[in-house]
Write a protein that holds these residues in place. Sequence first.
Motif, PDB file in Angstrom:
ATOM      1  N   ALA A  17       0.874  -1.170   0.000  1.00 18.45           N
ATOM      2  CA  ALA A  17       0.000   0.000   0.000  1.00 18.45           C
ATOM      3  C   ALA A  17       0.912   1.221   0.000  1.00 18.45           C
ATOM      4  O   ALA A  17       2.133   1.091   0.017  1.00 18.45           O
ATOM      5  CB  ALA A  17      -0.916  -0.019   1.224  1.00 18.45           C
ATOM      6  N   LYS A  18       0.314   2.388  -0.005  1.00 21.06           N
ATOM      7  CA  LYS A  18       1.095   3.624   0.021  1.00 21.06           C
ATOM      8  C   LYS A  18       0.493   4.559   1.063  1.00 21.06           C
ATOM      9  O   LYS A  18      -0.681   4.466   1.392  1.00 21.06           O
ATOM     10  CB  LYS A  18       1.082   4.293  -1.344  1.00 21.06           C
ATOM     11  N   TYR A  19       1.324   5.452   1.578  1.00 18.59           N
ATOM     12  CA  TYR A  19       0.830   6.439   2.528  1.00 18.59           C
ATOM     13  C   TYR A  19       1.571   7.753   2.329  1.00 18.59           C
ATOM     14  O   TYR A  19       2.645   7.823   1.746  1.00 18.59           O
ATOM     15  CB  TYR A  19       1.010   5.952   3.976  1.00 18.59           C
ATOM     16  N   TRP A  29       4.057   9.619  -2.345  1.00 12.23           N
ATOM     17  CA  TRP A  29       3.523   8.476  -1.605  1.00 12.23           C
ATOM     18  C   TRP A  29       4.683   7.545  -1.260  1.00 12.23           C
ATOM     19  O   TRP A  29       5.567   7.323  -2.072  1.00 12.23           O
ATOM     20  CB  TRP A  29       2.499   7.725  -2.460  1.00 12.23           C
ATOM     21  N   GLU A  57      -2.939   9.503   5.027  1.00 10.51           N
ATOM     22  CA  GLU A  57      -3.785   9.072   3.929  1.00 10.51           C
ATOM     23  C   GLU A  57      -3.176   7.755   3.460  1.00 10.51           C
ATOM     24  O   GLU A  57      -1.985   7.708   3.152  1.00 10.51           O
ATOM     25  CB  GLU A  57      -3.744  10.058   2.773  1.00 10.51           C
ATOM     26  N   GLN A  59      -3.380   4.722   0.745  1.00 12.60           N
ATOM     27  CA  GLN A  59      -3.904   4.329  -0.566  1.00 12.60           C
ATOM     28  C   GLN A  59      -3.766   2.812  -0.674  1.00 12.60           C
ATOM     29  O   GLN A  59      -2.655   2.293  -0.661  1.00 12.60           O
ATOM     30  CB  GLN A  59      -3.112   5.024  -1.670  1.00 12.60           C
ATOM     31  N   THR A  61      -5.162  -0.886  -2.588  1.00 11.21           N
ATOM     32  CA  THR A  61      -5.875  -1.604  -3.628  1.00 11.21           C
ATOM     33  C   THR A  61      -6.006  -3.029  -3.118  1.00 11.21           C
ATOM     34  O   THR A  61      -5.022  -3.766  -3.080  1.00 11.21           O
ATOM     35  CB  THR A  61      -5.121  -1.565  -4.973  1.00 11.21           C
ATOM     36  N   GLU A  67     -10.048  -0.793  -8.055  1.00 13.02           N
ATOM     37  CA  GLU A  67      -9.631   0.606  -7.975  1.00 13.02           C
ATOM     38  C   GLU A  67      -9.036   0.915  -6.611  1.00 13.02           C
ATOM     39  O   GLU A  67      -9.432   0.340  -5.600  1.00 13.02           O
ATOM     40  CB  GLU A  67     -10.800   1.533  -8.281  1.00 13.02           C
ATOM     41  N   ALA A  68      -8.068   1.809  -6.604  1.00  9.29           N
ATOM     42  CA  ALA A  68      -7.412   2.202  -5.354  1.00  9.29           C
ATOM     43  C   ALA A  68      -8.385   2.997  -4.494  1.00  9.29           C
ATOM     44  O   ALA A  68      -9.197   3.766  -4.996  1.00  9.29           O
ATOM     45  CB  ALA A  68      -6.176   3.032  -5.652  1.00  9.29           C
ATOM     46  N   ARG A  69      -8.287   2.793  -3.189  1.00  8.22           N
ATOM     47  CA  ARG A  69      -9.082   3.528  -2.211  1.00  8.22           C
ATOM     48  C   ARG A  69      -8.125   4.364  -1.372  1.00  8.22           C
ATOM     49  O   ARG A  69      -7.048   3.893  -1.035  1.00  8.22           O
ATOM     50  CB  ARG A  69      -9.838   2.586  -1.272  1.00  8.22           C
ATOM     51  N   ILE A  70      -8.533   5.567  -1.036  1.00  9.71           N
ATOM     52  CA  ILE A  70      -7.740   6.391  -0.127  1.00  9.71           C
ATOM     53  C   ILE A  70      -8.547   6.545   1.153  1.00  9.71           C
ATOM     54  O   ILE A  70      -9.687   7.012   1.129  1.00  9.71           O
ATOM     55  CB  ILE A  70      -7.388   7.752  -0.737  1.00  9.71           C
TER      56      ILE A  70
END
Length: 118
Positions: A17-19, A29, A57, A59, A61, A67-70
């Motif tokens: 994931a990313k933040y 990110w 935040e 991000q 998937t 689709e990616a969710r934030i």
Amino acid sequence: MGAERRQYGRAPLPFDAKYRHYGDLSTAWRTIRTINISAGGMRFRSADFMEFGAVLEVQITLPAVHEARIIKARVVWSEPMASGVTENGAEFFDVELAEQAIIDNLVKFLTKGTPPAA
């Protein structure tokens, strides 16, 4: 050890994931690796120590959701590990009910084999 306070079941669901820190649009990110996830939060590994209460935040998937969710998350603990990474716990907040249901249904599917609701 204290009493269990989790409201949602958790599933061991490792994925990238990313933040970024909430509101900090000037930074890129950063990648994290989840250890487990629930509709209420997640445990993850990062290269960075995170301050208690930091708002992120995240991000994500999820498998089976294309689709990616934030999602906004608040750091509730952060612990440096001997390997040089940090394990963190974060709770989700200000999550729309539909988003929370998607995560919760996926967790139920992964832990009990019940097909996710559409």
